[in-house]
Design a protein around this motif. Structure first.
Motif, PDB file in Angstrom:
ATOM      1  N   ARG A   4       0.879  -1.164  -0.062  1.00 35.26           N
ATOM      2  CA  ARG A   4       0.106   0.058  -0.030  1.00 35.26           C
ATOM      3  C   ARG A   4       0.933   1.281   0.033  1.00 35.26           C
ATOM      4  O   ARG A   4       2.187   1.244   0.448  1.00 35.26           O
ATOM      5  N   SER A   5       0.431   2.319  -0.890  1.00 35.66           N
ATOM      6  CA  SER A   5       0.932   3.428  -0.736  1.00 35.66           C
ATOM      7  C   SER A   5       0.416   4.411   0.411  1.00 35.66           C
ATOM      8  O   SER A   5      -0.523   4.457   1.105  1.00 35.66           O
ATOM      9  N   LEU A   6       1.371   5.198   0.772  1.00 37.31           N
ATOM     10  CA  LEU A   6       0.845   6.187   1.843  1.00 37.31           C
ATOM     11  C   LEU A   6      -0.054   7.268   1.267  1.00 37.31           C
ATOM     12  O   LEU A   6       0.194   7.827   0.401  1.00 37.31           O
ATOM     13  N   PRO A   7      -0.947   7.769   2.289  1.00 37.56           N
ATOM     14  CA  PRO A   7      -2.034   8.953   1.549  1.00 37.56           C
ATOM     15  C   PRO A   7      -1.124  10.085   1.582  1.00 37.56           C
ATOM     16  O   PRO A   7      -0.194  10.545   2.241  1.00 37.56           O
ATOM     17  N   ASP A   8      -1.889  11.201   0.820  1.00 36.40           N
ATOM     18  CA  ASP A   8      -1.482  12.551   0.923  1.00 36.40           C
ATOM     19  C   ASP A   8      -1.791  12.976   2.145  1.00 36.40           C
ATOM     20  O   ASP A   8      -3.086  13.246   2.214  1.00 36.40           O
ATOM     21  N   PRO A   9      -0.788  13.620   2.875  1.00 33.90           N
ATOM     22  CA  PRO A   9      -1.254  14.481   4.299  1.00 33.90           C
ATOM     23  C   PRO A   9      -1.966  15.561   4.112  1.00 33.90           C
ATOM     24  O   PRO A   9      -2.628  15.967   5.061  1.00 33.90           O
ATOM     25  N   ALA A  18      -7.225   6.171   5.220  1.00 30.63           N
ATOM     26  CA  ALA A  18      -6.032   5.258   5.554  1.00 30.63           C
ATOM     27  C   ALA A  18      -6.054   5.131   7.074  1.00 30.63           C
ATOM     28  O   ALA A  18      -5.736   3.897   7.455  1.00 30.63           O
ATOM     29  N   ARG A  19      -6.306   6.013   8.014  1.00 33.16           N
ATOM     30  CA  ARG A  19      -6.484   5.596   9.430  1.00 33.16           C
ATOM     31  C   ARG A  19      -7.684   4.596   9.370  1.00 33.16           C
ATOM     32  O   ARG A  19      -7.563   3.611  10.413  1.00 33.16           O
ATOM     33  N   ARG A  20      -8.799   4.845   8.889  1.00 28.91           N
ATOM     34  CA  ARG A  20     -10.108   3.854   8.987  1.00 28.91           C
ATOM     35  C   ARG A  20      -9.563   2.411   8.638  1.00 28.91           C
ATOM     36  O   ARG A  20      -9.651   1.270   9.273  1.00 28.91           O
ATOM     37  N   LYS A  21      -8.663   2.181   7.563  1.00 31.10           N
ATOM     38  CA  LYS A  21      -8.338   0.889   6.760  1.00 31.10           C
ATOM     39  C   LYS A  21      -7.568   0.485   7.707  1.00 31.10           C
ATOM     40  O   LYS A  21      -7.432  -1.022   7.960  1.00 31.10           O
ATOM     41  N   HIS A  22      -6.560   1.196   8.179  1.00 28.48           N
ATOM     42  CA  HIS A  22      -5.399   0.558   9.033  1.00 28.48           C
ATOM     43  C   HIS A  22      -6.309   0.033  10.645  1.00 28.48           C
ATOM     44  O   HIS A  22      -5.894  -1.019  10.989  1.00 28.48           O
ATOM     45  N   THR A  23      -7.024   0.948  10.942  1.00 29.45           N
ATOM     46  CA  THR A  23      -7.768   0.176  12.272  1.00 29.45           C
ATOM     47  C   THR A  23      -8.736  -1.064  12.068  1.00 29.45           C
ATOM     48  O   THR A  23      -8.663  -1.942  12.596  1.00 29.45           O
ATOM     49  N   GLU A  24      -9.372  -1.027  10.666  1.00 30.15           N
ATOM     50  CA  GLU A  24      -9.765  -2.323  10.414  1.00 30.15           C
ATOM     51  C   GLU A  24      -8.893  -3.479  10.320  1.00 30.15           C
ATOM     52  O   GLU A  24      -9.435  -4.741  10.685  1.00 30.15           O
ATOM     53  N   GLN A  25      -7.926  -3.280   9.778  1.00 33.78           N
ATOM     54  CA  GLN A  25      -6.955  -4.247   9.408  1.00 33.78           C
ATOM     55  C   GLN A  25      -6.270  -4.821  10.617  1.00 33.78           C
ATOM     56  O   GLN A  25      -6.328  -6.131  10.847  1.00 33.78           O
ATOM     57  N   VAL A  26      -6.193  -3.819  11.743  1.00 34.16           N
ATOM     58  CA  VAL A  26      -5.948  -4.385  13.081  1.00 34.16           C
ATOM     59  C   VAL A  26      -6.693  -5.052  13.888  1.00 34.16           C
ATOM     60  O   VAL A  26      -6.720  -6.373  14.383  1.00 34.16           O
ATOM     61  N   VAL A  27      -8.137  -4.948  13.680  1.00 36.78           N
ATOM     62  CA  VAL A  27      -9.207  -5.459  14.340  1.00 36.78           C
ATOM     63  C   VAL A  27      -9.235  -6.912  13.680  1.00 36.78           C
ATOM     64  O   VAL A  27      -9.362  -7.994  14.435  1.00 36.78           O
ATOM     65  N   LEU A  28      -9.033  -7.137  12.384  1.00 30.57           N
ATOM     66  CA  LEU A  28      -9.249  -8.324  11.610  1.00 30.57           C
ATOM     67  C   LEU A  28      -7.952  -9.225  12.039  1.00 30.57           C
ATOM     68  O   LEU A  28      -8.276 -10.371  12.288  1.00 30.57           O
ATOM     69  N   MET A  77       4.652  -2.024  10.653  1.00 33.70           N
ATOM     70  CA  MET A  77       5.258  -1.358   9.988  1.00 33.70           C
ATOM     71  C   MET A  77       4.599  -0.242   9.285  1.00 33.70           C
ATOM     72  O   MET A  77       5.039   0.913   9.314  1.00 33.70           O
ATOM     73  N   PHE A  78       3.303  -0.628   8.620  1.00 33.00           N
ATOM     74  CA  PHE A  78       2.524   0.345   8.027  1.00 33.00           C
ATOM     75  C   PHE A  78       1.930   1.390   9.088  1.00 33.00           C
ATOM     76  O   PHE A  78       1.929   2.551   8.774  1.00 33.00           O
ATOM     77  N   GLY A  79       1.760   0.811  10.196  1.00 33.56           N
ATOM     78  CA  GLY A  79       1.365   2.009  11.384  1.00 33.56           C
ATOM     79  C   GLY A  79       2.455   2.643  11.828  1.00 33.56           C
ATOM     80  O   GLY A  79       1.829   3.940  11.635  1.00 33.56           O
ATOM     81  N   ARG A  80       3.590   2.508  11.727  1.00 32.78           N
ATOM     82  CA  ARG A  80       4.729   3.467  12.030  1.00 32.78           C
ATOM     83  C   ARG A  80       4.704   4.311  11.173  1.00 32.78           C
ATOM     84  O   ARG A  80       4.871   5.537  11.153  1.00 32.78           O
TER      85      ARG A  80
END
Length: 107
Positions: A4-9, A18-28, A77-80
């Motif tokens: 995945r690429s990082l979003p435009d800040p 990006a934050r929502r997707k990361h949270t969903e992936q952590v829950v899964l 790694m992606f979260g950091r």
């Protein structure tokens, strides 16, 4: 996992997505980890295997632990990267993003 690429800040929608997707992936990943660990304990406790079957079970269980480790390593790694790349505050919805200096040379 998919790269995945990082979003435009400066983009509010990309930052929130990006934050929502990361949270969903952590829950899964948490759900997957709990189920996987339960299955590993069940196999170890209930299976009475000897010989070749015991070796096969050991290989499958070690592969599942490697999959768990790789999932969490990728998520961390992606979260950091996400935390270091994105601003602490989400840009306002109607605010104009700050202009970045251009690297182009005018002639």
């Amino acid at each position: 996992m998919k790269r995945r690429s990082l979003p435009d800040p400066d983009s509010r929608t990309q930052v929130l997505r990006a934050r929502r997707k990361h949270t969903e992936q952590v829950v899964l990943a948490i759900v997957f980890t709990v189920i996987e660990l339960w299955a590993i304990v069940a196999v170890i406790v209930l299976l009475d295997a000897r010989g070749v079957l015991a070796v096969a079970v050991a290989l499958v269980l070690s592969a599942s632990l490697i999959a768990l480790w790789d999932t969490w390593r990728t998520l961390l790694m992606f979260g950091r990267a996400l935390r270091s790349w994105l601003p602490d505050e989400v840009p306002a919805a109607d605010a104009e993003p700050p202009r970045r200096p251009s690297n182009l040379v005018r002639l």
